[in-house]
Motif scaffolding. Structure first.
Motif, PDB file in Angstrom:
ATOM      1  N   LEU A 174      -5.264   8.029   2.680  1.00 34.69           N
ATOM      2  CA  LEU A 174      -5.566   6.985   1.884  1.00 34.69           C
ATOM      3  C   LEU A 174      -4.287   6.378   1.449  1.00 34.69           C
ATOM      4  O   LEU A 174      -3.655   7.150   0.720  1.00 34.69           O
ATOM      5  N   HIS A 175      -4.077   5.058   1.449  1.00 32.60           N
ATOM      6  CA  HIS A 175      -2.913   4.246   0.856  1.00 32.60           C
ATOM      7  C   HIS A 175      -3.776   3.442  -0.033  1.00 32.60           C
ATOM      8  O   HIS A 175      -4.537   2.590   0.255  1.00 32.60           O
ATOM      9  N   ARG A 176      -3.077   3.235  -1.251  1.00 31.44           N
ATOM     10  CA  ARG A 176      -3.762   2.604  -2.338  1.00 31.44           C
ATOM     11  C   ARG A 176      -2.898   1.137  -2.677  1.00 31.44           C
ATOM     12  O   ARG A 176      -1.604   1.526  -2.560  1.00 31.44           O
ATOM     13  N   GLU A 177      -3.305   0.236  -3.101  1.00 30.74           N
ATOM     14  CA  GLU A 177      -2.553  -0.873  -3.329  1.00 30.74           C
ATOM     15  C   GLU A 177      -1.730  -0.601  -4.830  1.00 30.74           C
ATOM     16  O   GLU A 177      -2.472  -0.222  -5.712  1.00 30.74           O
ATOM     17  N   ASN A 200     -10.483  -6.540  -6.502  1.00 33.12           N
ATOM     18  CA  ASN A 200     -10.165  -5.090  -6.819  1.00 33.12           C
ATOM     19  C   ASN A 200      -9.131  -4.601  -6.060  1.00 33.12           C
ATOM     20  O   ASN A 200      -8.644  -5.382  -4.663  1.00 33.12           O
ATOM     21  N   ARG A 201      -8.433  -3.480  -6.285  1.00 29.99           N
ATOM     22  CA  ARG A 201      -7.492  -2.809  -5.352  1.00 29.99           C
ATOM     23  C   ARG A 201      -7.915  -2.391  -4.121  1.00 29.99           C
ATOM     24  O   ARG A 201      -8.916  -1.842  -3.759  1.00 29.99           O
ATOM     25  N   LEU A 210       0.877  -0.917  -0.084  1.00 36.69           N
ATOM     26  CA  LEU A 210       0.123  -0.041   0.030  1.00 36.69           C
ATOM     27  C   LEU A 210       0.878   1.399  -0.005  1.00 36.69           C
ATOM     28  O   LEU A 210       1.949   1.324   0.768  1.00 36.69           O
ATOM     29  N   CYS A 233       1.147   5.659  -0.018  1.00 34.29           N
ATOM     30  CA  CYS A 233       0.371   6.773   0.309  1.00 34.29           C
ATOM     31  C   CYS A 233       0.328   7.768  -1.093  1.00 34.29           C
ATOM     32  O   CYS A 233       0.982   7.762  -1.954  1.00 34.29           O
ATOM     33  N   THR A 234      -1.324   8.245  -1.185  1.00 29.83           N
ATOM     34  CA  THR A 234      -1.673   8.779  -2.480  1.00 29.83           C
ATOM     35  C   THR A 234      -1.073  10.278  -2.413  1.00 29.83           C
ATOM     36  O   THR A 234      -0.770  10.882  -3.412  1.00 29.83           O
ATOM     37  N   ASN A 288      -7.134   3.794   4.980  1.00 34.58           N
ATOM     38  CA  ASN A 288      -6.617   4.767   5.735  1.00 34.58           C
ATOM     39  C   ASN A 288      -5.477   4.298   6.555  1.00 34.58           C
ATOM     40  O   ASN A 288      -6.011   3.600   7.499  1.00 34.58           O
ATOM     41  N   GLU A 322      -7.883  -0.275  -0.881  1.00 35.92           N
ATOM     42  CA  GLU A 322      -7.666   1.235  -0.446  1.00 35.92           C
ATOM     43  C   GLU A 322      -7.825   1.126   1.207  1.00 35.92           C
ATOM     44  O   GLU A 322      -9.232   0.834   1.812  1.00 35.92           O
ATOM     45  N   THR A 360     -11.569  -9.810  -2.032  1.00 35.12           N
ATOM     46  CA  THR A 360     -11.200  -8.418  -2.797  1.00 35.12           C
ATOM     47  C   THR A 360     -10.507  -8.403  -3.896  1.00 35.12           C
ATOM     48  O   THR A 360      -9.301  -8.594  -3.818  1.00 35.12           O
TER      49      THR A 360
END
Length: 64
Positions: free
Chosen positions: A59-62, A43-44, A13, A15-16, A48, A46, A41
């Motif tokens: 928000l942290h994304r895969e 999909n990717r 993950l 950080c955006t 916090n 997401e 899950t």
């Protein structure tokens, strides 16, 4: 014998906010490693999470 590929996989993950602000003086991008269930899950992911560079929860994304 070969092991079967599990349902749980290791993902990263990122950080955006840090990724979009690459020219920040503090430097660096916050990354977390976690596992996710591929069946539940697909999909990717997401979440916090706390970013030490931004000093707040963002928000942290895969990523791949």
């Amino acid at each position: 014998m070969a092991r079967a590929k599990g349902v749980r996989i290791l993902v990263t993950l990122e950080c955006t906010e840090c990724r979009s602000n690459g020219e920040r003086l503090g430097g660096g991008v916050s990354r977390y490693a976690t596992k996710k269930n591929r069946r539940n899950t697909p999909n990717r992911l997401e979440l916090n999470k706390f970013c030490p560079y931004c000093k707040k929860h963002v928000l942290h994304r895969e990523i791949k």
